[in-house]
Design a protein around this motif. Structure first.
Motif, short mmCIF file in Angstrom:
data_model
loop_
_atom_site.label_atom_id
_atom_site.label_comp_id
_atom_site.label_asym_id
_atom_site.label_seq_id
_atom_site.Cartn_x
_atom_site.Cartn_y
_atom_site.Cartn_z
N GLU A 116 0.84 -1.20 0.00
CA GLU A 116 0.00 0.00 0.00
C GLU A 116 0.88 1.25 0.00
O GLU A 116 1.97 1.25 0.56
N VAL A 117 0.36 2.29 -0.64
CA VAL A 117 1.02 3.60 -0.67
C VAL A 117 0.27 4.48 0.31
O VAL A 117 -0.95 4.58 0.24
N SER A 118 0.99 5.13 1.22
CA SER A 118 0.30 6.00 2.18
C SER A 118 -0.32 7.19 1.44
O SER A 118 0.19 7.63 0.40
N ARG A 119 -1.40 7.71 1.98
CA ARG A 119 -2.07 8.84 1.33
C ARG A 119 -1.15 10.05 1.23
O ARG A 119 -1.17 10.76 0.24
N ARG A 120 -0.33 10.27 2.24
CA ARG A 120 0.59 11.42 2.24
C ARG A 120 1.68 11.29 1.19
O ARG A 120 2.20 12.28 0.70
N LYS A 121 2.07 10.08 0.86
CA LYS A 121 3.16 9.86 -0.09
C LYS A 121 2.67 9.56 -1.51
O LYS A 121 3.47 9.42 -2.42
N ALA A 122 1.37 9.46 -1.70
CA ALA A 122 0.82 9.04 -3.00
C ALA A 122 1.20 9.99 -4.14
O ALA A 122 1.68 9.54 -5.18
N SER A 123 1.00 11.29 -3.97
CA SER A 123 1.29 12.22 -5.07
C SER A 123 2.79 12.26 -5.37
O SER A 123 3.19 12.31 -6.53
N ARG A 124 3.63 12.22 -4.33
CA ARG A 124 5.07 12.21 -4.54
C ARG A 124 5.50 10.93 -5.26
O ARG A 124 6.37 10.95 -6.13
N PHE A 125 4.88 9.80 -4.89
CA PHE A 125 5.20 8.53 -5.54
C PHE A 125 4.82 8.57 -7.02
O PHE A 125 5.61 8.14 -7.87
N ILE A 126 3.66 9.10 -7.35
CA ILE A 126 3.22 9.17 -8.76
C ILE A 126 4.20 10.03 -9.56
O ILE A 126 4.59 9.66 -10.67
N LYS A 127 4.62 11.16 -9.01
CA LYS A 127 5.61 12.02 -9.70
C LYS A 127 6.93 11.27 -9.90
O LYS A 127 7.53 11.33 -10.96
N HIS A 128 7.37 10.58 -8.85
CA HIS A 128 8.61 9.81 -8.92
C HIS A 128 8.50 8.73 -9.99
O HIS A 128 9.41 8.55 -10.80
N LEU A 129 7.37 8.04 -10.02
CA LEU A 129 7.15 6.97 -10.99
C LEU A 129 7.14 7.51 -12.41
O LEU A 129 7.76 6.93 -13.31
N LYS A 130 6.49 8.64 -12.65
CA LYS A 130 6.46 9.23 -13.99
C LYS A 130 7.87 9.63 -14.44
O LYS A 130 8.25 9.40 -15.58
N GLY A 131 8.65 10.22 -13.54
CA GLY A 131 10.03 10.59 -13.86
C GLY A 131 10.87 9.37 -14.17
O GLY A 131 11.67 9.37 -15.11
N PHE A 132 10.69 8.32 -13.38
CA PHE A 132 11.42 7.07 -13.60
C PHE A 132 11.06 6.46 -14.95
O PHE A 132 11.93 6.03 -15.70
N GLN A 133 9.77 6.44 -15.28
CA GLN A 133 9.33 5.87 -16.56
C GLN A 133 9.86 6.68 -17.73
O GLN A 133 10.24 6.11 -18.75
N GLN A 134 9.92 8.01 -17.59
CA GLN A 134 10.49 8.84 -18.65
C GLN A 134 11.96 8.50 -18.86
O GLN A 134 12.42 8.34 -19.99
N GLU A 135 12.70 8.42 -17.77
CA GLU A 135 14.12 8.10 -17.88
C GLU A 135 14.33 6.70 -18.44
O GLU A 135 15.22 6.48 -19.26
N LEU A 136 13.50 5.76 -18.04
CA LEU A 136 13.59 4.39 -18.53
C LEU A 136 13.31 4.35 -20.03
O LEU A 136 14.02 3.67 -20.77
N SER A 137 12.32 5.10 -20.49
CA SER A 137 12.02 5.10 -21.93
C SER A 137 13.15 5.75 -22.72
O SER A 137 13.46 5.33 -23.83
N MET A 138 13.80 6.77 -22.13
CA MET A 138 14.95 7.39 -22.81
C MET A 138 16.12 6.42 -22.89
O MET A 138 16.79 6.34 -23.91
#
Length: 146
Positions: A116-138
């Motif tokens: 589970e992702v805590s409610r407080r960390k959810a938005s930060r996690f989504i941003k982190h995940l999007k950045g990671f996926q961008q870097e991975l695709s590059m």
């Protein structure tokens, strides 16, 4: 609840190749009076248990060390590891899917664990995940130089 796949699970060979590109060196851990080097890219997730951290590895093995999760977090590669909760850190290379819901966001890892992702960390996690996926695709579009 519907699962949304965010990445294609990576093969062991692909994870090892990406480990070098994400600067994932070995991690030296205290273990019964000695120190052991563990490859960081083989860590699927870390689970905090008081003053101890339980490591879950890609081969299914586990190791408990007498260091807090906060101390371990500072030793991990910040691009690849994400803190989801006060008790859990995951390796994004082993992420299988994200499960959004109105009550609780959670993730599934390729070893079958669901965290589970805590409610407080959810938005930060989504941003982190999007950045990671961008870097991975590059990284996937760049051909290795021989």
């Amino acid at each position: 609840m519907r699962a949304t796949v965010v990445t294609h699970p990576l093969s062991k060979g692909h994870v090892e190749k990406l480990a070098g590109q994400f600067s994932m060196s070995d991690l030296t851990l205290p273990f019964w009076g000695c120190r052991k080097k563990m490859p960081m890219h083989r860590i699927v997730r870390l689970e905090g248990e008081g003053n101890y951290t339980l490591f879950h590895f890609s081969d299914g093995s586990q190791l408990i060390v007498s260091l807090t999760l906060k101390k371990m977090e500072s030793r991990l590669s910040p691009k690849v590891f994400a803190r989801l909760h006060k008790k859990n850190i995951i390796n994004l290379l082993y992420l299988d899917s994200v499960h959004p819901s109105q009550q609780q966001l959670s993730v599934s890892l390729i070893n079958g664990d669901r965290v589970e992702v805590s409610r407080r960390k959810a938005s930060r996690f989504i941003k982190h995940l999007k950045g990671f996926q961008q870097e991975l695709s590059m990284l996937n579009t760049v051909e290795p130089v021989s």
